[in-house]
Design a protein around this motif. Structure first.
Motif, PDB file in Angstrom:
ATOM      1  N   LEU A   1       0.826  -1.205   0.000  1.00  0.00           N
ATOM      2  CA  LEU A   1       0.000   0.000   0.000  1.00  0.00           C
ATOM      3  C   LEU A   1       0.864   1.260   0.000  1.00  0.00           C
ATOM      4  O   LEU A   1       0.553   2.232  -0.688  1.00  0.00           O
ATOM      5  CB  LEU A   1      -0.952   0.010   1.198  1.00  0.00           C
ATOM      6  CG  LEU A   1      -2.088  -1.013   1.175  1.00  0.00           C
ATOM      7  CD1 LEU A   1      -2.845  -0.990   2.490  1.00  0.00           C
ATOM      8  CD2 LEU A   1      -3.018  -0.787   0.006  1.00  0.00           C
TER       9      LEU A   1
ATOM     10  N   TYR B   1      -2.735   4.642  -1.408  1.00  0.00           N
ATOM     11  CA  TYR B   1      -4.000   4.073  -0.964  1.00  0.00           C
ATOM     12  C   TYR B   1      -4.909   5.140  -0.382  1.00  0.00           C
ATOM     13  O   TYR B   1      -4.478   6.260  -0.103  1.00  0.00           O
ATOM     14  CB  TYR B   1      -3.768   2.967   0.077  1.00  0.00           C
ATOM     15  CG  TYR B   1      -3.179   3.470   1.382  1.00  0.00           C
ATOM     16  CD1 TYR B   1      -3.993   3.876   2.435  1.00  0.00           C
ATOM     17  CD2 TYR B   1      -1.801   3.563   1.556  1.00  0.00           C
ATOM     18  CE1 TYR B   1      -3.457   4.348   3.614  1.00  0.00           C
ATOM     19  CE2 TYR B   1      -1.257   4.031   2.728  1.00  0.00           C
ATOM     20  CZ  TYR B   1      -2.085   4.424   3.760  1.00  0.00           C
ATOM     21  OH  TYR B   1      -1.561   4.904   4.938  1.00  0.00           O
TER      22      TYR B   1
ATOM     23  N   PRO C   1      -6.380   0.159  -2.265  1.00  0.00           N
ATOM     24  CA  PRO C   1      -5.131   0.344  -3.006  1.00  0.00           C
ATOM     25  C   PRO C   1      -5.378   1.218  -4.238  1.00  0.00           C
ATOM     26  O   PRO C   1      -6.463   1.180  -4.825  1.00  0.00           O
ATOM     27  CB  PRO C   1      -4.749  -1.079  -3.421  1.00  0.00           C
ATOM     28  CG  PRO C   1      -5.512  -1.983  -2.489  1.00  0.00           C
ATOM     29  CD  PRO C   1      -6.773  -1.241  -2.160  1.00  0.00           C
TER      30      PRO C   1
ATOM     31  N   LYS D   1      -7.812   5.468   2.834  1.00  0.00           N
ATOM     32  CA  LYS D   1      -8.450   4.850   3.999  1.00  0.00           C
ATOM     33  C   LYS D   1      -9.876   5.379   3.999  1.00  0.00           C
ATOM     34  O   LYS D   1     -10.098   6.592   3.960  1.00  0.00           O
ATOM     35  CB  LYS D   1      -7.735   5.218   5.289  1.00  0.00           C
ATOM     36  CG  LYS D   1      -8.363   4.563   6.511  1.00  0.00           C
ATOM     37  CD  LYS D   1      -7.590   4.885   7.774  1.00  0.00           C
ATOM     38  CE  LYS D   1      -8.215   4.206   8.974  1.00  0.00           C
ATOM     39  NZ  LYS D   1      -7.477   4.543  10.208  1.00  0.00           N
TER      40      LYS D   1
ATOM     41  N   TYR E   1      -9.116  -0.189   3.426  1.00  0.00           N
ATOM     42  CA  TYR E   1      -8.078   0.468   2.640  1.00  0.00           C
ATOM     43  C   TYR E   1      -8.325   0.163   1.174  1.00  0.00           C
ATOM     44  O   TYR E   1      -8.627  -0.966   0.805  1.00  0.00           O
ATOM     45  CB  TYR E   1      -6.692  -0.023   3.057  1.00  0.00           C
ATOM     46  CG  TYR E   1      -6.331   0.424   4.452  1.00  0.00           C
ATOM     47  CD1 TYR E   1      -5.783   1.681   4.675  1.00  0.00           C
ATOM     48  CD2 TYR E   1      -6.563  -0.393   5.549  1.00  0.00           C
ATOM     49  CE1 TYR E   1      -5.463   2.105   5.950  1.00  0.00           C
ATOM     50  CE2 TYR E   1      -6.247   0.019   6.836  1.00  0.00           C
ATOM     51  CZ  TYR E   1      -5.697   1.271   7.026  1.00  0.00           C
ATOM     52  OH  TYR E   1      -5.390   1.695   8.295  1.00  0.00           O
TER      53      TYR E   1
END
Length: 137
Positions: A91, A96, A112, A98, A110
């Motif tokens: 990541l 990435y 990617p 969140k 998460y």
């Protein structure tokens, strides 16, 4: 037709893909709505982390009794991304998002960078299902 030329072309293609992913991630802002490939509202972006191709490993901070107060405070802080080390390293390299969500027990997943299909003014559309996204540990 030598075999050597193909490797260079593949490497250039991978570098281009990394540049494209960073450009997509850079268009995302916190608070944006995230929708998965099935049209399900995943949640909202909490954190945007652009990729660092040089990020190789993730090391847990050590709480050495002789450390300064600042180091102890830093070691107590939650490290992002809060996932197993091998996934965290990937990541950090690719970038990435969140995402806060009520769809998983931990309250966050998460995304990617390579799972982002498109970014509009208000939302992030994914090329993956919510169930395929790693949850916060």
């Amino acid at each position: 037709m030598g075999l050597g030329g193909g490797g260079a072309g593949n490497r250039a293609g991978m570098e281009q893909q990394g540049i494209d992913q960073r450009a997509i991630v850079s268009r995302v802002t916190t608070g944006m709505r995230v929708v998965d490939s099935a049209g399900i509202d995943v949640g909202t972006v909490d954190l945007v982390q652009r990729g660092d191709p040089n990020a190789v490993t993730v090391q847990a901070p050590s709480a050495d009794p002789g450390s300064s107060l600042d180091e102890l405070i830093e070691s107590a802080a939650t490290e992002e991304p809060d996932v197993p080390a091998d996934l965290a390293a990937r990541l950090l390299r690719t970038g990435y998002l969140k995402v806060s969500t009520e769809l998983v027990p931990t309250g966050a997943v998460y995304v990617p960078a390579d799972r982002i299909a498109t970014v509009t003014d208000q939302e992030v559309l994914l090329n993956a299902l919510t169930t395929d996204l790693p949850s916060e540990s």
